[in-house]
Design an enzyme around this catalytic site. Structure first.
Site, PDB file in Angstrom:
ATOM      1  N   ASP A  17       0.863  -1.189   0.000  1.00 39.74           N
ATOM      2  CA  ASP A  17       0.000   0.000   0.000  1.00 39.74           C
ATOM      3  C   ASP A  17       0.892   1.229   0.000  1.00 39.74           C
ATOM      4  O   ASP A  17       1.220   1.790   1.050  1.00 39.74           O
ATOM      5  CB  ASP A  17      -0.893  -0.029   1.246  1.00 39.74           C
ATOM      6  CG  ASP A  17      -2.033   0.972   1.170  1.00 39.74           C
ATOM      7  OD1 ASP A  17      -2.368   1.413   0.055  1.00 39.74           O
ATOM      8  OD2 ASP A  17      -2.594   1.302   2.227  1.00 39.74           O
ATOM      9  N   GLU A  93      -6.728   4.976  -8.372  1.00 44.27           N
ATOM     10  CA  GLU A  93      -7.993   5.487  -7.840  1.00 44.27           C
ATOM     11  C   GLU A  93      -8.605   6.591  -8.692  1.00 44.27           C
ATOM     12  O   GLU A  93      -7.929   7.509  -9.154  1.00 44.27           O
ATOM     13  CB  GLU A  93      -7.767   6.003  -6.410  1.00 44.27           C
ATOM     14  CG  GLU A  93      -9.047   6.324  -5.679  1.00 44.27           C
ATOM     15  CD  GLU A  93      -8.951   6.014  -4.192  1.00 44.27           C
ATOM     16  OE1 GLU A  93      -9.878   6.390  -3.473  1.00 44.27           O
ATOM     17  OE2 GLU A  93      -7.965   5.397  -3.763  1.00 44.27           O
ATOM     18  N   LYS A 129      -9.975   1.849  -8.897  1.00 42.88           N
ATOM     19  CA  LYS A 129     -10.341   1.946  -7.487  1.00 42.88           C
ATOM     20  C   LYS A 129     -11.368   3.065  -7.299  1.00 42.88           C
ATOM     21  O   LYS A 129     -11.138   4.196  -7.726  1.00 42.88           O
ATOM     22  CB  LYS A 129      -9.065   2.237  -6.685  1.00 42.88           C
ATOM     23  CG  LYS A 129      -9.115   1.933  -5.210  1.00 42.88           C
ATOM     24  CD  LYS A 129      -7.712   2.092  -4.647  1.00 42.88           C
ATOM     25  CE  LYS A 129      -7.671   1.927  -3.145  1.00 42.88           C
ATOM     26  NZ  LYS A 129      -6.334   2.256  -2.614  1.00 42.88           N
ATOM     27  N   THR A 153     -13.097   0.749  -2.490  1.00 43.78           N
ATOM     28  CA  THR A 153     -12.351   1.153  -1.299  1.00 43.78           C
ATOM     29  C   THR A 153     -13.241   1.976  -0.361  1.00 43.78           C
ATOM     30  O   THR A 153     -14.414   2.193  -0.632  1.00 43.78           O
ATOM     31  CB  THR A 153     -11.095   1.938  -1.724  1.00 43.78           C
ATOM     32  OG1 THR A 153     -10.282   2.191  -0.572  1.00 43.78           O
ATOM     33  CG2 THR A 153     -11.441   3.253  -2.391  1.00 43.78           C
ATOM     34  N   PHE A 175     -11.737  -1.581   5.302  1.00 43.63           N
ATOM     35  CA  PHE A 175     -10.721  -0.925   6.116  1.00 43.63           C
ATOM     36  C   PHE A 175     -10.747  -1.466   7.544  1.00 43.63           C
ATOM     37  O   PHE A 175     -11.815  -1.705   8.104  1.00 43.63           O
ATOM     38  CB  PHE A 175     -10.937   0.586   6.119  1.00 43.63           C
ATOM     39  CG  PHE A 175     -10.405   1.269   4.883  1.00 43.63           C
ATOM     40  CD1 PHE A 175     -10.392   0.641   3.650  1.00 43.63           C
ATOM     41  CD2 PHE A 175      -9.924   2.566   4.964  1.00 43.63           C
ATOM     42  CE1 PHE A 175      -9.899   1.270   2.518  1.00 43.63           C
ATOM     43  CE2 PHE A 175      -9.426   3.215   3.831  1.00 43.63           C
ATOM     44  CZ  PHE A 175      -9.422   2.564   2.613  1.00 43.63           C
TER      45      PHE A 175
END
Length: 317
Positions: A17, A93, A129, A153, A175
């Site tokens: 990440d 993203e 994303k 996400t 998350f």
């Protein structure tokens, strides 16, 4: 004895990440994920200045080019650089400001894939994303139908997860650490091991997906410590910061598999009927933690996107 990272890689696909290529090279993950905040951090480092310069130069002679075009190219430039050092996929993203606009999110996803293809990267190596709003999930559903794989996400609830699975999304990123943050602040106490509410959320989603034979895979994300990672060993994928990957690499001991399709650690509910928007909105509204963290996450990613644009604008003059 193998270190914890080596053992984890045997039971879970490990994903870095980060936007920092040097960190990724050192840790040999299978995939990598980025977001506006990580790209912004990396863009400030001198060793990646050439990626910004290249993005700016591509549009220097185009009268109708925008900062948005340059930033999209920059995201792809970082993705291409990272893909030189991972055998799998990169998650890139969509602008968080599009989180409530289905059509604009679809168009942005198509644009990013097109830019990757122009750079010689096949779409199979890219995950688009998007935030797990209703509109983001519907955008991803359409992109998936076009053969563009997506990663949903800012996912904090079973409601979001089920909506993604029903839409046949490739991958979700529930998350962990941000859920823990909310409960620590709200309840004024710490949590450890399997009592961590972020760990419990991902575990419940994983078990529900496996029991109901969904194709969507689960990638735990947003970790605050290695204990959370250890508690999710066996999850389909885990995306982990370079700092925590290094900590796992430096630690020996026996890693116990906690998640398995054959042995669910929770008692997941029976398969629910597909969600419509009003039911999705109501269930999300009833979950104060998920509502607050989703909104906060979108705001923060949008803020960092604006800062990135200002950085690009200043360098374009």
């Amino acid at each position: 004895m193998m270190n914890l990272l080596e053992q984890l890689k045997q039971v879970t696909t490990v994903v870095a990440d980060s936007g920092d290529v040097d960190s990724i090279k050192a840790l040999n993950p299978v995939d990598a994920t980025t977001n506006p905040s990580l790209i912004l951090q990396a863009a400030k480092l001198p060793q990646y200045q050439h990626l910004i310069n290249d993005a700016i130069a591509r549009f220097a002679d185009k009268d109708n080019a925008t900062i948005d075009d340059i930033c999209d190219q920059l995201i792809v430039n970082f993705g291409c650089e990272i893909l030189k050092h991972v055998p799998g996929r990169i998650s890139s993203e969509v602008d968080a400001r599009l989180s409530f606009d289905t059509q604009a999110s679809i168009e942005k996803g198509r644009k990013l894939i097109s830019l990757y293809q122009e750079a010689g990267i096949k779409k199979e190596r890219v995950l688009i994303k998007l935030a797990a709003t209703w509109q983001g999930i519907k955008a991803a559903e359409q992109l998936e139908k076009e053969g563009i794989a997506c990663n949903l996400t800012l996912l904090f609830s079973m409601t979001q997860a089920i909506a993604c699975a029903e839409a046949n999304i490739t991958l979700i990123s529930p998350f962990v650490g941000r859920i823990l943050d909310w409960y620590k602040k709200t309840e004024g106490r710490d949590f450890e091991g399997s009592d961590d509410p972020g760990v419990q959320s991902v575990t419940a989603i994983y078990d529900y997906f496996k029991q109901n034979n969904y194709n969507t895979v689960v990638m735990g994300a947003s970790f605050r410590n290695t204990s959370e990672i250890i508690e999710l060993a066996g999850c389909d994928l885990l995306t982990i910061s370079p700092a925590l990957l290094s900590e796992l690499q430096a630690t020996t001991g026996k890693l116990t598999i906690k998640l398995s399709p054959e042995n669910p650690s929770t008692n997941p509910p029976s398969k629910q009927a597909p969600l419509d928007q009003k039911t999705f909105d109501w269930q999300l509204n009833e979950n104060a933690m998920a509502t607050e963290k989703l909104s906060e996450g979108i705001r923060n990613f949008a803020k960092d996107q604006l800062i990135l644009e200002e950085l690009v604008r200043s360098l374009s003059k």
